[in-house]
Design an enzyme around this catalytic site. Structure first.
Site, PDB file in Angstrom:
ATOM      1  N   MET A   1      15.199   2.864  82.218  1.00 56.08           N
ATOM      2  CA  MET A   1      16.026   3.073  81.028  1.00 56.08           C
ATOM      3  C   MET A   1      16.064   1.799  80.178  1.00 56.08           C
ATOM      4  O   MET A   1      16.963   1.623  79.356  1.00 56.08           O
ATOM      5  CB  MET A   1      17.431   3.512  81.425  1.00 56.08           C
ATOM      6  CG  MET A   1      17.409   4.864  82.133  1.00 56.08           C
ATOM      7  SD  MET A   1      18.968   5.743  82.051  1.00 56.08           S
ATOM      8  CE  MET A   1      20.047   4.591  82.879  1.00 56.08           C
TER       9      MET A   1
ATOM     10  N   HIS B   1      13.168  -4.453  87.584  1.00 52.52           N
ATOM     11  CA  HIS B   1      12.176  -3.551  86.989  1.00 52.52           C
ATOM     12  C   HIS B   1      10.778  -4.183  87.082  1.00 52.52           C
ATOM     13  O   HIS B   1       9.793  -3.507  87.381  1.00 52.52           O
ATOM     14  CB  HIS B   1      12.476  -3.319  85.507  1.00 52.52           C
ATOM     15  CG  HIS B   1      13.799  -2.661  85.222  1.00 52.52           C
ATOM     16  ND1 HIS B   1      14.830  -3.304  84.584  1.00 52.52           N
ATOM     17  CD2 HIS B   1      14.250  -1.411  85.477  1.00 52.52           C
ATOM     18  CE1 HIS B   1      15.850  -2.473  84.443  1.00 52.52           C
ATOM     19  NE2 HIS B   1      15.537  -1.324  84.980  1.00 52.52           N
TER      20      HIS B   1
ATOM     21  N   HIS C   1      14.821  -6.156  83.587  1.00 50.77           N
ATOM     22  CA  HIS C   1      15.125  -7.396  84.304  1.00 50.77           C
ATOM     23  C   HIS C   1      14.107  -7.550  85.436  1.00 50.77           C
ATOM     24  O   HIS C   1      13.200  -6.705  85.587  1.00 50.77           O
ATOM     25  CB  HIS C   1      16.571  -7.385  84.818  1.00 50.77           C
ATOM     26  CG  HIS C   1      16.927  -6.163  85.609  1.00 50.77           C
ATOM     27  ND1 HIS C   1      16.297  -5.803  86.775  1.00 50.77           N
ATOM     28  CD2 HIS C   1      17.857  -5.187  85.385  1.00 50.77           C
ATOM     29  CE1 HIS C   1      16.816  -4.697  87.253  1.00 50.77           C
ATOM     30  NE2 HIS C   1      17.763  -4.285  86.420  1.00 50.77           N
TER      31      HIS C   1
ATOM     32  N   ALA D   1      16.210  -2.336  79.000  1.00 47.59           N
ATOM     33  CA  ALA D   1      16.983  -3.553  79.293  1.00 47.59           C
ATOM     34  C   ALA D   1      16.394  -4.180  80.565  1.00 47.59           C
ATOM     35  O   ALA D   1      17.088  -4.429  81.551  1.00 47.59           O
ATOM     36  CB  ALA D   1      18.476  -3.260  79.427  1.00 47.59           C
TER      37      ALA D   1
ATOM     38  N   ARG E   1      23.412  -3.149  83.681  1.00 43.41           N
ATOM     39  CA  ARG E   1      24.846  -3.164  83.341  1.00 43.41           C
ATOM     40  C   ARG E   1      25.487  -4.539  83.577  1.00 43.41           C
ATOM     41  O   ARG E   1      26.588  -4.780  83.090  1.00 43.41           O
ATOM     42  CB  ARG E   1      25.603  -2.103  84.134  1.00 43.41           C
ATOM     43  CG  ARG E   1      25.310  -0.688  83.678  1.00 43.41           C
ATOM     44  CD  ARG E   1      26.189   0.316  84.373  1.00 43.41           C
ATOM     45  NE  ARG E   1      25.929   1.680  83.930  1.00 43.41           N
ATOM     46  CZ  ARG E   1      24.990   2.470  84.427  1.00 43.41           C
ATOM     47  NH1 ARG E   1      24.192   2.034  85.389  1.00 43.41           N
ATOM     48  NH2 ARG E   1      24.830   3.690  83.959  1.00 43.41           N
TER      49      ARG E   1
HETATM   50  P1  AMP Z   1      17.089   1.919  85.525  1.00 46.58           P
HETATM   51  O1  AMP Z   1      16.453   1.318  84.315  1.00 46.58           O
HETATM   52  O2  AMP Z   1      18.395   1.300  85.912  1.00 46.58           O
HETATM   53  O3  AMP Z   1      17.122   3.422  85.491  1.00 46.58           O
HETATM   54  O4  AMP Z   1      16.141   1.560  86.743  1.00 46.58           O
HETATM   55  C1  AMP Z   1      14.756   1.843  86.698  1.00 46.58           C
HETATM   56  C2  AMP Z   1      14.175   1.575  88.060  1.00 46.58           C
HETATM   57  O5  AMP Z   1      14.381   0.212  88.418  1.00 46.58           O
HETATM   58  C3  AMP Z   1      14.843   2.426  89.173  1.00 46.58           C
HETATM   59  O6  AMP Z   1      13.846   2.858  90.076  1.00 46.58           O
HETATM   60  C4  AMP Z   1      15.771   1.430  89.817  1.00 46.58           C
HETATM   61  O7  AMP Z   1      16.052   1.737  91.163  1.00 46.58           O
HETATM   62  C5  AMP Z   1      14.980   0.145  89.689  1.00 46.58           C
HETATM   63  N1  AMP Z   1      15.853  -1.024  89.794  1.00 46.58           N
HETATM   64  C6  AMP Z   1      17.009  -1.235  89.119  1.00 46.58           C
HETATM   65  N2  AMP Z   1      17.574  -2.394  89.517  1.00 46.58           N
HETATM   66  C7  AMP Z   1      16.762  -2.919  90.461  1.00 46.58           C
HETATM   67  C8  AMP Z   1      16.790  -4.111  91.265  1.00 46.58           C
HETATM   68  N3  AMP Z   1      17.782  -4.983  91.163  1.00 46.58           N
HETATM   69  N4  AMP Z   1      15.781  -4.317  92.130  1.00 46.58           N
HETATM   70  C9  AMP Z   1      14.756  -3.418  92.238  1.00 46.58           C
HETATM   71  N5  AMP Z   1      14.667  -2.295  91.517  1.00 46.58           N
HETATM   72  C10 AMP Z   1      15.656  -2.044  90.634  1.00 46.58           C
END
Ligand code: AMP
Length: 284
Positions: free
Chosen positions: A32, A39, A36, A34, A189
């Protein structure tokens, strides 16, 4: 140099078709945005696993049960494209909401069982939104491999289940949670935390880690988790949504770590919700 952004499904399809005709394999990292280092670890792993790599960026309205959370979700598309530039990403697929959910869209993918309890109990509709968008992204990209983070551990179970149940020909690979030096799991977040909240936030990982060690040593959840809950509140979290020990393989609730398990938590710091989880080795 930033990565090429594709917004239309027909363009994505023609690019992927060309790759596949040339016999190339495709990996996808759904996000989604943003972005870091968490990702980016998925992106680096995906780069090694397939000939071509697609990162998707879509802030999926269907998985937000709280309109304020959706409105406040960080959106940094230009920075994201720049971060992906040096990592060998072939395409950043960033569809808009009408490409994903055109007029008349009426289908929901709903996974039972593993989606119940934990986040599922507190975020009505969230996993339906996740399951629906992930199914679409897997079909749209035609990926051979899809990468997800252990950070969203229940989500991982939901995705594995839907891939099996719907016979989607994709291999799901996972990456461990990437953390700040003080233990806080990276999350888009976290950008919403004030300096003071950021200091409190590290207690989540520390308390989970200490509790996981006690569970591995053979103590029961009834001896460990009430104290851990109290410690989280004392550290400054406004509330503890859940703190539970579940089996790693099927998320069934456990009273003690007699098999490989996960300790999972969701807590609130003012209006910011943080989730985290840690593996718990079986007690011998
Ligand atoms: P999101 O953008 O939050 O939907 O996350 C996208 C992908 O990144 C999902 O598969 C999450 O589980 C993964 N993700 C988010 N935070 C972390 C993290 N700190 N370490 C590893 N993978 C992450």
């Amino acid at each position: 140099m930033s990565v090429a952004i594709v917004r239309s499904l027909s363009t994505l399809r023609s690019v992927v078709t060309r790759w596949k005709r040339a016999g190339e394999t495709v990996a996808v990292v759904p996000t989604m945005g943003a972005l870091h280092a968490g990702h980016l670890s998925l992106v680096r792993t995906g780069r090694k696993l397939a000939d071509r790599l697609v990162v998707t960026l879509f802030v999926n309205p269907k998985q937000f049960n709280n309109p304020d959370d959706l409105a406040n979700y960080p959106r940094t598309e230009n920075d994201d494209a720049v971060k992906l530039g040096p990592l060998g990403v072939d395409v950043l697929y960033a569809p808009d909401a009408t490409t994903m959910y055109p007029e008349g869209f009426a289908t929901t993918v709903s996974v039972t069982g593993v989606s119940e309890g934990l986040c599922g109990a507190h975020r009505p509709g969230h996993f339906d939104g996740v399951a629906t968008v992930v199914t679409k992204l897997l079909m749209q990209t035609g990926a051979d491999i899809a990468l997800f983070g252990e950070k969203d551990f229940q989500q991982l179970h939901v995705i594995r289940r839907l891939v099996r149940d719907l016979d989607i020909p994709v291999e799901i690979r996972t990456c461990p949670t990437v953390r700040e030096p003080d233990g806080l799991a990276l999350s888009s977040r976290n950008a919403r935390l004030t300096d003071e909240q950021r200091k409190t936030a590290n207690a989540l990982a520390q308390i989970l880690y200490a509790s996981a060690n006690r569970l591995t040593a053979g103590e029961e959840t009834s001896a460990v988790l009430p104290g851990a809950r109290a410690a989280l509140l004392k550290a400054g979290f406004a509330s503890v949504e859940y703190l539970e020990l579940r089996a790693e393989n099927d998320l069934r609730p456990l009273e003690r770590a007699d098999v490989l398990s996960r300790l999972l938590a969701a807590v609130w710091l003012n209006d910011v919700r943080l989730i985290d989880n840690m593996p718990v080795q079986p007690s011998t």
